[in-house]
Design an enzyme around this catalytic site. Structure first.
Site, PDB file in Angstrom:
ATOM      1  N   SER A 102     -35.598  41.233 -11.238  1.00  0.00           N
ATOM      2  CA  SER A 102     -36.739  40.672 -10.503  1.00  0.00           C
ATOM      3  C   SER A 102     -37.866  40.422 -11.496  1.00  0.00           C
ATOM      4  O   SER A 102     -37.939  41.063 -12.557  1.00  0.00           O
ATOM      5  CB  SER A 102     -37.217  41.680  -9.453  1.00  0.00           C
ATOM      6  OG  SER A 102     -38.446  41.265  -8.883  1.00  0.00           O
TER       7      SER A 102
ATOM      8  N   TYR B 253     -40.749  50.267  -6.723  1.00  0.00           N
ATOM      9  CA  TYR B 253     -39.854  49.093  -6.762  1.00  0.00           C
ATOM     10  C   TYR B 253     -39.876  48.475  -8.167  1.00  0.00           C
ATOM     11  O   TYR B 253     -38.826  48.165  -8.735  1.00  0.00           O
ATOM     12  CB  TYR B 253     -40.260  48.076  -5.700  1.00  0.00           C
ATOM     13  CG  TYR B 253     -39.394  46.839  -5.722  1.00  0.00           C
ATOM     14  CD1 TYR B 253     -38.065  46.909  -5.315  1.00  0.00           C
ATOM     15  CD2 TYR B 253     -39.875  45.621  -6.192  1.00  0.00           C
ATOM     16  CE1 TYR B 253     -37.239  45.786  -5.360  1.00  0.00           C
ATOM     17  CE2 TYR B 253     -39.065  44.490  -6.236  1.00  0.00           C
ATOM     18  CZ  TYR B 253     -37.750  44.577  -5.823  1.00  0.00           C
ATOM     19  OH  TYR B 253     -36.936  43.469  -5.878  1.00  0.00           O
TER      20      TYR B 253
HETATM   21  P1  NDP Z   1     -31.848  40.967   1.566  1.00  0.00           P
HETATM   22  O1  NDP Z   1     -32.537  42.064   2.277  1.00  0.00           O
HETATM   23  O2  NDP Z   1     -31.627  39.679   2.275  1.00  0.00           O
HETATM   24  O3  NDP Z   1     -30.432  41.465   1.023  1.00  0.00           O
HETATM   25  C1  NDP Z   1     -30.274  42.748   0.470  1.00  0.00           C
HETATM   26  C2  NDP Z   1     -28.808  43.074   0.428  1.00  0.00           C
HETATM   27  O4  NDP Z   1     -28.632  44.357  -0.180  1.00  0.00           O
HETATM   28  C3  NDP Z   1     -28.209  43.141   1.824  1.00  0.00           C
HETATM   29  O5  NDP Z   1     -26.943  42.527   1.812  1.00  0.00           O
HETATM   30  C4  NDP Z   1     -28.067  44.622   2.064  1.00  0.00           C
HETATM   31  O6  NDP Z   1     -26.933  44.895   2.886  1.00  0.00           O
HETATM   32  C5  NDP Z   1     -27.794  45.124   0.649  1.00  0.00           C
HETATM   33  N1  NDP Z   1     -28.046  46.549   0.519  1.00  0.00           N
HETATM   34  C6  NDP Z   1     -29.224  47.208   0.619  1.00  0.00           C
HETATM   35  N2  NDP Z   1     -29.019  48.531   0.521  1.00  0.00           N
HETATM   36  C7  NDP Z   1     -27.675  48.701   0.366  1.00  0.00           C
HETATM   37  C8  NDP Z   1     -26.833  49.833   0.234  1.00  0.00           C
HETATM   38  N3  NDP Z   1     -27.320  51.081   0.221  1.00  0.00           N
HETATM   39  N4  NDP Z   1     -25.511  49.644   0.099  1.00  0.00           N
HETATM   40  C9  NDP Z   1     -25.003  48.391   0.090  1.00  0.00           C
HETATM   41  N5  NDP Z   1     -25.736  47.284   0.218  1.00  0.00           N
HETATM   42  C10 NDP Z   1     -27.053  47.444   0.369  1.00  0.00           C
HETATM   43  O7  NDP Z   1     -32.692  40.711   0.240  1.00  0.00           O
HETATM   44  P2  NDP Z   1     -32.372  39.840  -1.070  1.00  0.00           P
HETATM   45  O8  NDP Z   1     -31.162  39.033  -0.892  1.00  0.00           O
HETATM   46  O9  NDP Z   1     -33.626  39.182  -1.425  1.00  0.00           O
HETATM   47  O10 NDP Z   1     -32.118  41.016  -2.126  1.00  0.00           O
HETATM   48  C11 NDP Z   1     -31.022  41.025  -3.000  1.00  0.00           C
HETATM   49  C12 NDP Z   1     -31.475  41.519  -4.362  1.00  0.00           C
HETATM   50  O11 NDP Z   1     -32.412  40.589  -4.875  1.00  0.00           O
HETATM   51  C13 NDP Z   1     -32.174  42.873  -4.349  1.00  0.00           C
HETATM   52  O12 NDP Z   1     -31.719  43.623  -5.456  1.00  0.00           O
HETATM   53  C14 NDP Z   1     -33.651  42.517  -4.518  1.00  0.00           C
HETATM   54  O13 NDP Z   1     -34.362  43.547  -5.138  1.00  0.00           O
HETATM   55  C15 NDP Z   1     -33.524  41.304  -5.398  1.00  0.00           C
HETATM   56  N6  NDP Z   1     -34.675  40.421  -5.432  1.00  0.00           N
HETATM   57  C16 NDP Z   1     -35.162  39.830  -4.292  1.00  0.00           C
HETATM   58  C17 NDP Z   1     -36.255  38.993  -4.368  1.00  0.00           C
HETATM   59  C18 NDP Z   1     -36.874  38.374  -3.156  1.00  0.00           C
HETATM   60  O14 NDP Z   1     -38.038  37.916  -3.225  1.00  0.00           O
HETATM   61  N7  NDP Z   1     -36.155  38.260  -2.029  1.00  0.00           N
HETATM   62  C19 NDP Z   1     -36.874  38.673  -5.655  1.00  0.00           C
HETATM   63  C20 NDP Z   1     -36.293  39.346  -6.782  1.00  0.00           C
HETATM   64  C21 NDP Z   1     -35.224  40.172  -6.663  1.00  0.00           C
HETATM   65  P3  NDP Z   1     -26.862  45.987   4.066  1.00  0.00           P
HETATM   66  O15 NDP Z   1     -28.263  46.209   4.548  1.00  0.00           O
HETATM   67  O16 NDP Z   1     -25.964  45.337   5.060  1.00  0.00           O
HETATM   68  O17 NDP Z   1     -26.250  47.170   3.407  1.00  0.00           O
HETATM   69  C1  8X3 Z   2     -38.991  40.785  -5.295  1.00  0.00           C
HETATM   70  C2  8X3 Z   2     -40.166  40.010  -5.818  1.00  0.00           C
HETATM   71  O1  8X3 Z   2     -42.681  40.051  -6.143  1.00  0.00           O
HETATM   72  O2  8X3 Z   2     -41.814  40.934  -4.061  1.00  0.00           O
HETATM   73  O3  8X3 Z   2     -38.300  41.414  -6.322  1.00  0.00           O
HETATM   74  O4  8X3 Z   2     -41.558  42.175  -6.087  1.00  0.00           O
HETATM   75  S1  8X3 Z   2     -41.607  40.841  -5.521  1.00  0.00           S
END
Ligand code: NDP
Ligand code: 8X3
Length: 256
Positions: free
Chosen positions: A142, A155
């Site tokens: 991220s 985070y």
């Molecule tokens: P979502 O919430 O849409 O997806 C998160 C995914 O992670 C879900 O599929 C969820 O599945 C899974 N997850 C969470 N906890 C667990 C667990 N304990 N075991 C297995 N799976 C888990 O968010 P994003 O798609 O945005 O997030 C995906 C990644 O991208 C994360 O690592 C996030 O930090 C990163 N990210 C996101 C950004 C954003 O702005 N959206 C920016 C930068 C990075 P379930 O709940 O079904 O287990």
């Molecule tokens: C997710 C992006 O800016 O919300 O990783 O931390 S931010």
């Protein structure tokens, strides 16, 4: 050499970026191992991608639990015969508490999922990738791993941790046929903010008046990194919306 139909294992494939990576890699000719806690969603995605010709293994995995990760990886490798690309995507943010205020439950959820879960996914998957003789480890980091912000201390620490892990693994695997990439997005419109804020209106407000990335944009960065010629290792991709100029939300162009 890249096999004709490589197998990609994706954690957190039930929504957002993980789901989009699954769709994009299926389109690019990959077979898939998909896991998350909401297994009904993962199974629905698997059915859709099987209908398009991919072989797909789908199962529940909780990446906070060592035994769950070990069992998921072993079952995936057994069902699909090999693992090549590992997308350690499962992750979350909880709340916007200051460092000294954060409840233990949120602290543990973020560190166990975003750091420990990623380490353990690699721990169990790497022997399978080595056995296959060709592979790629993809971290989903991220911009929070490049710059901290108030209310995001834990985070941000977890995503700074991803950056450290990706750098170390890149050094450790140098000389092996396994590439290492960290794809580090800024604001992406997924369920991320809803999970973090537990309030639909507040989650929508995060992206008000600006155009965030779509999950498919991040998936394209993953596909591009994996499909480049063998001699190329993309170490790090920092990808942000055009409307977001700083790593944090400090400089976001919003229309009134
Ligand atoms: P979502 O919430 O849409 O997806 C998160 C995914 O992670 C879900 O599929 C969820 O599945 C899974 N997850 C969470 N906890 C667990 C667990 N304990 N075991 C297995 N799976 C888990 O968010 P994003 O798609 O945005 O997030 C995906 C990644 O991208 C994360 O690592 C996030 O930090 C990163 N990210 C996101 C950004 C954003 O702005 N959206 C920016 C930068 C990075 P379930 O709940 O079904 O287990
Ligand atoms: C997710 C992006 O800016 O919300 O990783 O931390 S931010």
């Amino acid at each position: 050499m890249r096999p004709d139909r490589p197998v990609a294992l994706i954690t957190g494939a039930s929504s957002g970026i993980g789901e989009a990576v699954a769709r994009t890699l299926a389109e690019a000719g990959f077979d898939l191992a998909l896991g998350a806690r909401r297994v009904d969603r993962v199974e629905a995605l698997a059915s859709e991608l099987r209908a398009k010709g991919a072989r797909v293994f789908a199962a529940k995995v909780d990446t906070r639990e060592t035994a769950s990760i070990e069992a998921f990886v072993a079952a995936a490798a057994s069902a699909l015969g090999a693992l090549h690309v590992i997308v350690a995507n499962a992750g979350l943010a909880r709340g916007l508490d200051k460092v000294w205020e954060i409840p233990d439950a949120d602290l543990e959820a973020m560190l166990r999922t975003n750091v420990e879960g990623v380490v353990k996914t690699i721990r169990y998957a790497l022997p399978e990738v080595r056995k296959a003789g060709w592979g790629h480890i993809i971290f989903i980091g991220s911009t929070a791993g490049h710059q901290s912000y108030e209310g995001g201390g834990v985070y941000c620490a977890s995503k700074h941790g991803i950056k450290a892990l990706a750098h170390a693994l890149r050094l450790e695997l140098c000389g092996e046929p396994i590439r290492v990439t960290s794809v580090d997005p800024g604001m992406v419109d997924t369920e991320f903010s809803l999970v973090r804020l537990k309030d639909a209106d507040r989650a929508t407000a995060v992206y008000a008046g600006m155009e965030p990335l779509r999950a498919s944009d991040v998936a394209e960065c993953v596909r591009w990194s994996v499909m480049l010629p063998e001699r190329v290792n993309v170490d790090e991709v920092i990808v942000k919306p055009k409307d977001q100029a700083s790593h944090t939300g400090a400089k976001v162009a919003r229309k009134a």
